[in-house]
Design a protein around this motif. Structure first.
Motif, mmCIF file in Angstrom:
data_model
loop_
_atom_site.group_PDB
_atom_site.id
_atom_site.type_symbol
_atom_site.label_atom_id
_atom_site.label_comp_id
_atom_site.label_asym_id
_atom_site.label_seq_id
_atom_site.Cartn_x
_atom_site.Cartn_y
_atom_site.Cartn_z
ATOM 1 N N ILE G 51 0.908 -1.230 0.094
ATOM 2 C CA ILE G 51 0.040 -0.023 0.026
ATOM 3 C C ILE G 51 0.918 1.397 -0.091
ATOM 4 C CG2 ILE G 51 -1.795 1.248 1.197
ATOM 5 C CD1 ILE G 51 -2.757 -1.256 2.276
ATOM 6 N N CYS G 68 -12.481 1.037 5.013
ATOM 7 C CA CYS G 68 -11.687 -0.030 4.874
ATOM 8 C C CYS G 68 -12.342 -1.037 5.723
ATOM 9 C CB CYS G 68 -10.411 0.218 5.213
ATOM 10 S SG CYS G 68 -9.428 -1.572 5.572
ATOM 11 N N PRO G 69 -12.923 -2.201 5.288
ATOM 12 C CA PRO G 69 -13.764 -3.077 6.017
ATOM 13 C C PRO G 69 -12.775 -3.882 6.852
ATOM 14 C CG PRO G 69 -13.734 -3.706 3.567
ATOM 15 C CD PRO G 69 -12.783 -2.760 3.871
ATOM 16 N N GLU G 70 -11.548 -3.817 6.809
ATOM 17 C CA GLU G 70 -10.504 -4.630 7.658
ATOM 18 C C GLU G 70 -9.757 -3.660 8.624
ATOM 19 O OE1 GLU G 70 -10.929 -7.801 7.305
ATOM 20 O OE2 GLU G 70 -12.047 -7.884 5.598
ATOM 21 N N VAL G 72 -7.473 -1.694 8.274
ATOM 22 C CA VAL G 72 -6.107 -1.788 7.870
ATOM 23 C C VAL G 72 -5.433 -0.321 8.133
ATOM 24 C CG1 VAL G 72 -4.539 -1.939 6.039
ATOM 25 C CG2 VAL G 72 -6.510 -3.432 6.305
ATOM 26 N N CYS G 88 -5.512 -7.066 5.414
ATOM 27 C CA CYS G 88 -5.860 -6.406 4.135
ATOM 28 C C CYS G 88 -6.054 -7.372 3.186
ATOM 29 C CB CYS G 88 -4.687 -5.574 3.369
ATOM 30 S SG CYS G 88 -4.883 -4.778 1.788
ATOM 31 N N THR G 89 -7.263 -7.247 2.500
ATOM 32 C CA THR G 89 -8.111 -8.151 1.772
ATOM 33 C C THR G 89 -7.412 -7.718 0.028
ATOM 34 O OG1 THR G 89 -9.886 -7.121 1.631
ATOM 35 C CG2 THR G 89 -9.751 -8.878 3.322
ATOM 36 N N LYS G 90 -7.029 -6.689 -0.023
ATOM 37 C CA LYS G 90 -6.702 -6.105 -1.253
ATOM 38 C C LYS G 90 -8.251 -5.901 -2.070
ATOM 39 C CE LYS G 90 -2.788 -7.595 -3.764
ATOM 40 N NZ LYS G 90 -2.082 -8.702 -4.300
ATOM 41 N N CYS G 91 -9.123 -5.307 -1.100
ATOM 42 C CA CYS G 91 -10.556 -5.166 -1.689
ATOM 43 C C CYS G 91 -10.327 -3.831 -2.623
ATOM 44 C CB CYS G 91 -11.330 -5.268 -0.876
ATOM 45 S SG CYS G 91 -11.380 -3.756 0.221
ATOM 46 N N ASN G 92 -9.467 -2.981 -2.133
ATOM 47 C CA ASN G 92 -9.164 -2.039 -3.212
ATOM 48 C C ASN G 92 -10.393 -0.617 -2.778
ATOM 49 O OD1 ASN G 92 -7.453 -1.116 -4.995
ATOM 50 N ND2 ASN G 92 -7.764 -2.936 -6.187
ATOM 51 N N CYS G 94 -10.148 1.269 -0.355
ATOM 52 C CA CYS G 94 -9.529 2.606 -0.224
ATOM 53 C C CYS G 94 -9.041 3.374 -1.111
ATOM 54 C CB CYS G 94 -8.438 2.079 1.010
ATOM 55 S SG CYS G 94 -7.511 0.845 0.306
#
Ligand SMILES: Cc1ncc(C[n+]2csc(CCOP(=O)(O)OP(=O)(O)O)c2C)c(N)n1
Ligand SMILES: Cc1ncc(C[n+]2csc(CCOP(=O)(O)OP(=O)(O)O)c2C)c(N)n1
Ligand code: SF4
Ligand code: SF4
Ligand code: SF4
Ligand code: SF4
Ligand code: SF4
Ligand code: SF4
Ligand SMILES: [Mg+2]
Ligand SMILES: [Mg+2]
Lengths: 106, 378, 275, 184, 378, 275, 106, 184
Positions: G51, G68-70, G72, G88-92, G94
């Motif tokens: 990131i 950010c759902p997590e 992070v 981080c789940t790399k959900c993008n 953010c």
């Protein structure tokens, strides 16, 4: 296209002709405030009826003639004219459709 | 009968001139007495593969013209009084962003709706001052149908050369009257074409305030990507609030016109050599003036005419020089007095008279002649 | 220069950044979605024209490396029509605030829609005149506050999508700055549509709107979008009460194969040639 | 200025007076290489009211484009007659239609009352072409352009299929004018 | 501390003045730097039962103002540059139909979008010439917050009295700065009210071109039914194309203003008695000028100022008279030269200098002082 | 003065007659229906305000003895809003051509509709710019001819009623100058409605439109109206083919009890007083 | 409201602090073209993740942090900062929601 | 002119600098019957960028309303410090926040670096009120108006419920200024 101012001017004389003069039908030509009104009265299909045509206002568009369901009206030298009042049903279509306030059915 | 001699209206002649000048685009909104320019072009342009569009109003019309012009089109619109008032914001935008275009104003009578079918010359000052803020404008006042055609071509040329809106101010008389016109071949007239900048895109700045030269406007979509904004901008085209940039930008808008006045100006002098009374007249009024001068000369009065063809920038120098020699000046106008202000300003010391007739009728030669006699003291 | 998964830099005029938008302004989110969408469609930078009017949203063109025209307030579509008609090969996009597109620009909005000209209009709908400090806009909800409705707004807002459709637009959709992925997808779809497409994007302006309406921060505002957006499909089974205060998202109307203005004009040219 | 000849067609909107003026100007300017200017006046917003169409023909350049001392005028309505008779020259010629103009109390110049409407009805079958009859009269009476020129100019502006009709109208005009001339 | 002394912005003062003048109606469209006039009135007017509406654009705003004014409202709108350009058509309509209203223009920089948050004086000529056709206008240029308030009241009075749009031209500096204002009681200021005509409806003609007196505009809906049109109209209000009516109507629009100039004009002279250099300045620039004059006087240079408060109609007579006495005139303006044209026209024989600074900053006293010294030959 | 069943004279400014409209122009028919409707509603002449823009239709106010304002092109509704808001007791009617109401005036049209202000707008829809000699208007059918579409019009027309409804008008109807009785009835209904009402009246202009489109006379044009009008109710069971080239008549949309602008403003004043 | 031109100017120094430095997590501060980029890389829930936060561009709006759902990310002195990349789940999300091009997930 | 005292509050948009200026001008103009003018400068279209708010106080009428020779300036961002430091008088006083302004290479006049942010955090609990702290400092240091006047002016502009908070901020300002004075 025609702003017929002339018809509003003072010394207008209108010659009328070709009546279908039947019994009980009266035709009168009046001049009120410089307006020449041709008044035809008689008995139509729904009883007594009188049709005034203000000659100065009529622009000869033929709408009244074309849409009168009873062929009461005809054009005469670009002015509407009652040809047979006896068929008139007083439906008023001619009056409603005259854009120029020149026809009145009573 | 020569093939390229035609009888046409002033408005048609403008349309014809536009086509010869290479006009690519017309957008407009109809209004009397300019509508024929639009109507003729709605027929001519599609036939030669060019664009014509009727927009929803005059603001949109000039907006579309400017959009097309940014794409590299030679573009034109036409209107009259009320429509011209509506276009003012976009005229300022065109000046500020230096977008070439031609705007025709066929003048009609009165402020507001006024006299839609009657002539006047009431928008001459509006042509210069109508939009808010400071800018310079070029405006041309043809006085015949033939001149309408040729001056339209010149208007396109000046627009491209100086990257500026150019106004053509005619009036209902010139616009609607029919006269003989010698329609030139495209090859027989000078035409300035839209061209790509002579620098590669990386080096291109859409504005230039200091070199004194007008940067060509790169047509969009040809590799020159740049930004256009009506905010005061620097030479790169991006907004700036730096005091020096602002002043440079403002100076440039004036200078590029005024410093090139010798190239932009156009005027005619008629019997001024020995004149003792000078008449400054433009557009259709100049025709009556010419006739009045002939009447005056026959009566032994030495009158002459100065006729600005380019009316903005105003031919200050000429008026100033003439006024040193000719001490009586008459300015007949179909308005309540507009160009007379410019004449007064530049002819200090001379006596300046107005003849202002605004009644829906053109000013007749007789009326001017009468005034000349009065001035001459006869 | 900065290596990223999606290379925004390719499309940005880096020397104009950071942009003037306030912290958390939704306009930046929309801008990013737009760039990803343009990239996805595969347009070259030279063939894109973006026009805008005046307002916060309308500052967008300054930041992106296309042919960009920041026009006058409300008139962006008229410039768009001019350049599109003259050079139909260009892809023309107009970005506009709700005031720009629907207050002063309302007429050009309905006429561009009527003509069905191949332009994509993205309305940055933040319910307010952001740039001038928060006067009410024609999309501002009834009852809400602004600098010119200190006692609550009494005017009903436009439904931008209904209006666009009734005027003649052939692609109409709505998303929000929160739904950035959907937004990108819709922009791709709108750009691929041939004809006039209108995308109404509900976006957040906490400075000029939120502050006066109990949503002080960007976060609160974006949460509002998340909560109030209701996919068009789900909305069908909802009662009017449930729908109150919410807005539908989705591609709300699409009509393919309607005559598009520029191609119709091309046909006209063919006819004219023969006359 | 003195070689200036001024023509005026007057009447009401739909009568084709402007066209008549254009054809005359065209004949003079293009086919006879004279100077000619044609103008008209409208009512508000391009429509309505009585209207006039004027043509000025001259060998020298024409400056002021409107008629002020009319040499030849045609009047096809009473209103136009009254409104536009004023600036007729003392020896100017005024042609009025017998049916359409009835009050001549304002008359000026030399007045000729001609039954153009009747001729049109009888010889053409309808009133369409009244303007061309009037044109024919003025050309013949003034001799300003040749028959050939006016015919050429007329043919250029006439819709396909109406050539003969219009030529006939023109000739009716010539004929009526000759009658006047003979009566002079 | 006196109860009715307040610290407020120029824009607020205009709103305050409007309320005191009895303003019934505001319609507007926001634009920097005028928006506060609107924002303040959106708060004040509803509180006193008066009408406020934000319209869809500036054209609509002035349209609504004129509609309300025809109903008898004292109505006002406010805008800046681009909005003023859009209003031009309706300004002409208001002039033509003689509808009283007040239009505030808080001037900002540049043509087009220009410099929205920075001051300029670039719309002074537009105020007179912006709309098409001939008309006369009244325009007032206050130079302080206090004056903004009082001149707004005067603007309403003049509007009603002369049945004309009255422009208030301030600039971003005056509009946004805060100063002490003495807020008067309604009873302590002269207020001209809208009233019914003093003839019964049958005798009422909405216009009068010949008596020299302005006919009051009957509020609609009070029994006086008449027709309003932007077409040139006779005294009954119906359109006319008669040459005499047209000329009368046109003359009247000019005469009712120019022949009453003594009543309309307002100006201030500052140390002109013995001045050898005259500075003509208005609006915020006059403040710097005053300071510069004090500097000049300290340095022994006899400078003085003529400050037009009513800028249109232009105080021709005063300038002409002063110029006969004072042969050097300086006209500092935050534009590229506008009022200087009027000064040149009326000060023939004097040397007229411009000081034109257009860079987003107000002209500073120092800059004027430097120019004064230059003119004085120091 | 002239005794008639319906006394038009009561409402006419007789010295302005005959009107400037061409022989057979539908505008006169609409004018008469309007006068009968006003009479039926029982308004006094003093309380009626009629505003219009510029165009043939917009000449109407000159002929009638009310408070009449012939404004600028396209802006009639803005004047109407001003006077209505200032004097809500007045009955405000706006008459406008199709160009006036929908070309240059389109923005004011949708915004007046949005606000639902109590004004009745009558659109004299003759498919053309009559006054200026017949350029195409935004309601002119595709393919038809005008002085600026010599090769046939390529632009799709607005459906005035759909647009009005989508913008927020709460009463929307259509009639024609042929259906004079219906027209009168609809005008009565529109006038009685509280809120913004739009009546689209298809009317005949043979001079600027008909002549160029194979309808040379008023009679032909009025016949066209008679034939092409299809009552909304009947239209429901018709196939798209049958409907092609025809237009619906009737009261097409009506929503009562929607907040009306002036009464909402009255409420706002109450709130403001307390602040 | 803030046109943070200053962040674009040359001599900006940004002091960073309060890391959650765990094993396998690298934090690097780079300066490219006057931009200070804080790059955190490590193993997240979906494998390797990096990131980047461009400090000069971040206007501190907190959108990334809030959505950010997590969890992070956190805010640190008005600039976003990675606090625990391992979640981080790399959900993008953010990245998508950052209006200022200041956060990039790879 | 010489009795003119010029104040400048500078920083960025949201910091309430304009309000601080207004309160100062109000105190001087309304509560102490002096002449006072307050101005500000904005970025494009009323928003953005670094901004300043200026107050001029004088016993004689104030003509030119902008500051040109600043007596007292507060800077609450680095950008503002750099941008607006230029026209400070040689003996003018500049107050910069210790945390928000770090680079003093352009410094002019007499510079005081004060940790207003820290005081706000510690004594008020949040940064809201930084503008009022700055106001307090300038009032105390310049003595331009009395404590009473500034308090009255402040109370007039403070939202209900925040009176004490703001009064406290003001007093923090007084206190910080006194420290400077003492260190002089
Ligand atoms: C002709 C004109 N009128 C008014 C303005 C002032 N103005 C600038 S932006 C704006 C409205 C902005 O609102 P919106 O279009 O919704 O954009 P946002 O700032 O909310 O993104 C206004 C009224 C202007 N620039 N030009
Ligand atoms: C600002 C402005 N633009 C253009 C015109 C010219 N103009 C007058 S009426 C009109 C259109 C008339 O069409 P419509 O509104 O449909 O009315 P109609 O004549 O058909 O009844 C136009 C374009 C004008 N008067 N003002
Ligand atoms: S009332 Fe009916 S039947 Fe009688 S004349 Fe008129 S249209 Fe014919
Ligand atoms: S409808 Fe009226 S104007 Fe037309 S012909 Fe009949 S009477 Fe005459
Ligand atoms: S004012 Fe609102 S719309 Fe404008 S940049 Fe700030 S948050 Fe965005
Ligand atoms: S031009 Fe058409 S709309 Fe106008 S009056 Fe004539 S027929 Fe009626
Ligand atoms: S990519 Fe997703 S999980 Fe990772 S930091 Fe961003 S929002 Fe959080
Ligand atoms: S979303 Fe972007 S600008 Fe906002 S806090 Fe996060 S990194 Fe900073
Ligand atoms: Mg917005
Ligand atoms: Mg129409």
């Amino acid at each position: 296209m025609l702003e017929k101012d002339n018809k509003n001017s003072n010394n207008t004389t209108v010659t009328l002709s070709n009546y279908n003069v039947c019994e009980g039908i009266e035709t009168e030509i009046k001049t009120i405030n410089n307006l020449t009104i041709k008044e035809v009265s008689g008995i139509g299909k729904k009883g007594e009826v009188k049709i005034d045509i203000i000659v100065n206002y009529c622009k000869g568009c033929e709408l009244c003639v074309a849409f009168c369901p009873e062929d009461v009206l005809i054009m005469n030298k670009e002015v509407a004219e009652v040809v047979d009042i006896s068929k008139c049903t007083k439906c008023n279509i001619c009056e409603y459709l005259c854009p120029d306030f020149s026809i009145i059915v009573e | 009968m020569t093939k390229n001699i035609k009888l046409m209206q002033g408005n048609e002649a403008i349309a014809e001139g536009a086509v010869i000048a290479g006009c690519d685009f017309f957008a407009g909104y109809p209004i009397t007495p300019s509508s024929e320019v639009m109507e003729v072009l709605s027929n001519k342009l599609p036939k030669i593969g060019k664009a014509f569009i009727q927009m929803e109003d005059e603001i949109a019309a000039l907006g579309a013209v400017l959009g097309a012009a940014l794409g590299g089109a030679k573009a034109i619109t036409a209107s009259s009084g009320p429509g011209m008032s509506l276009k003012q914001e976009h005229i300022g935008y065109a000046s500020m962003c230096e977008i070439p275009c031609v705007i025709v104003n066929v003048m009609r009578g009165g402020p507001s709706t006024g006299l839609p079918t009657l002539p006047a010359q009431g928008d001459v000052m509006q042509a210069k001052w109508g939009t808010h803020g400071d800018h310079a404008i070029i405006a041309i006042t043809p006085s015949s149908v033939n001149e309408s055609l040729y001056e339209t071509i010149r208007a396109f040329n000046l627009a491209i050369k100086y990257r500026t809106p150019v106004l053509i101010l005619t009036d209902e008389i010139i616009g609607h009257m029919r006269e003989r016109v010698v329609v030139p071949d495209k090859n027989d007239v000078d035409i300035i074409d839209v061209k790509l900048p002579d620098v590669p895109p990386e080096k291109y700045n859409p504005y230039n305030y200091t070199s004194g030269k007008v940067t060509p406007l790169a047509p969009m979509g040809e590799g020159y990507r740049y930004h256009v904004t009506g905010l005061i901008h620097g030479e790169t085209g991006f907004p700036s609030q730096r005091t020096d940039v602002i002043q440079n930008a403002q100076n440039w808008l004036m200078d590029k016109i005024y410093k090139n006045i010798k190239d932009i100006e156009k005027f005619e002098e008629f019997q001024t050599e020995d004149a003792e009374i000078l008449i400054v007249a433009y557009g259709s009024t100049s025709r009556s003036t010419r006739q009045a001068i002939m009447m005056a000369r026959s009566a032994g009065i030495k009158a002459g005419m100065f006729r600005p063809i380019t009316i903005w920038p105003f031919p200050e120098e000429q008026i100033s020089n003439l006024s040193k020699r000719i001490r009586k000046i008459l300015v007949p106008e179909m308005n309540m007095g507009q160009i007379i202000f410019e004449v007064q300003r530049n002819a200090c010391g001379s006596q300046v008279y107005g003849l202002n007739i605004v009644n829906g009728e053109p000013i007749a030669p007789d009326q001017i002649y009468t005034k000349i006699k009065e001035i001459a003291g006869l | 220069m900065i290596k990223t998964k999606f290379n925004y830099d390719k499309y940005l005029r880096k020397n104009t950044l950071p942009h003037i938008w306030c912290p958390g302004c939704g306009d930046g989110i929309i801008l990013k979605s737009l760039l990803r969408a343009i990239d996805k469609c595969g347009y070259s930078k030279d063939e894109i024209v973006i026009t805008s009017g005046i307002g916060c949203a309308s500052r967008l063109p300054g930041y992106v490396d296309f042919n960009t025209i920041h026009t006058t307030h409300g008139r962006a579509l008229t410039f768009a029509i001019g350049i599109k008609m003259f050079k139909p090969r260009l892809k023309v996009i107009t970005v506009s605030g709700d005031g720009d597109a629907l207050a002063i620009g309302g007429n050009h909005f309905i006429h561009a829609a009527r003509r069905n000209i191949d332009i994509t209009l993205i309305v940055f709908n933040n319910y307010t005149y952001g740039m001038t400090g928060g006067q009410y806009s024609p999309t501002q909800p009834r009852g809400s506050y602004s600098t010119t409705t200190p006692f609550g707004n009494i005017e009903p807002p436009f439904d931008v999508c209904n209006l666009a459709q009734a005027a003649g637009a052939t692609w109409v959709g709505r998303s929000t700055s929160y739904h950035a992925v959907q937004l990108e997808k819709f922009i791709v779809d709108a750009l691929n549509h041939t004809g006039f497409s209108v995308l109404d994007v509900i976006t957040n302006c906490h400075i000029s709107y939120g502050r006066r309406n109990k949503m002080k921060s960007p976060v609160e505002m974006v949460k509002y979008q998340k909560e109030k957006a209701i996919p068009a499909r789900s909305s069908q089974n909802m009662s009017p009460e449930d729908l109150a205060g919410r807005f539908k998202t989705g591609i709300l109307f699409e009509k393919k194969d309607m005559p598009e203005f520029c191609s119709e004009y091309r046909k006209e040219l063919e006819i004219a040639k023969t006359k | 200025m003195s070689d200036r000849t001024e023509f005026r067609f007057s009447g009401s909107g739909g009568q084709g007076l402007i066209l008549a003026g254009i054809i005359l100007a065209d004949a003079a300017a293009i086919y006879e290489n004279k100077n000619a200017v044609q103008t008209q006046s409208y009512g508000p917003e391009a429509r309505g009211g009585s209207s006039k169409s004027e043509v000025i023909v001259s060998d020298s350049p024409i400056e002021y484009p409107k008629a002020t001392k009319v040499d030849y005028m045609v009047a096809l309505t009473q209103e136009a007659f009254n409104k536009y008779i004023n600036d007729i020259k003392d020896d100017g010629i005024v042609i009025a239609d017998k049916e359409l103009v009835t009050d001549f109390s304002n008359a000026k110049g030399k007045l000729y009352i001609i039954d153009m409407v009747k001729s049109a009805r009888e010889e053409l079958g309808k009133l369409l072409g009244l303007n061309i009859i009037a044109l024919g009269i003025l050309v013949e009476i003034s001799g300003i352009v040749s028959h050939e020129s006016i015919e050429q100019a007329l043919m250029k502006r006439v819709p396909k299929g109406f050539e003969d009709y219009n030529k006939k109208a023109l000739e009716i005009g010539f004929k009526l004018a000759k009658e006047i001339k003979n009566n002079k």
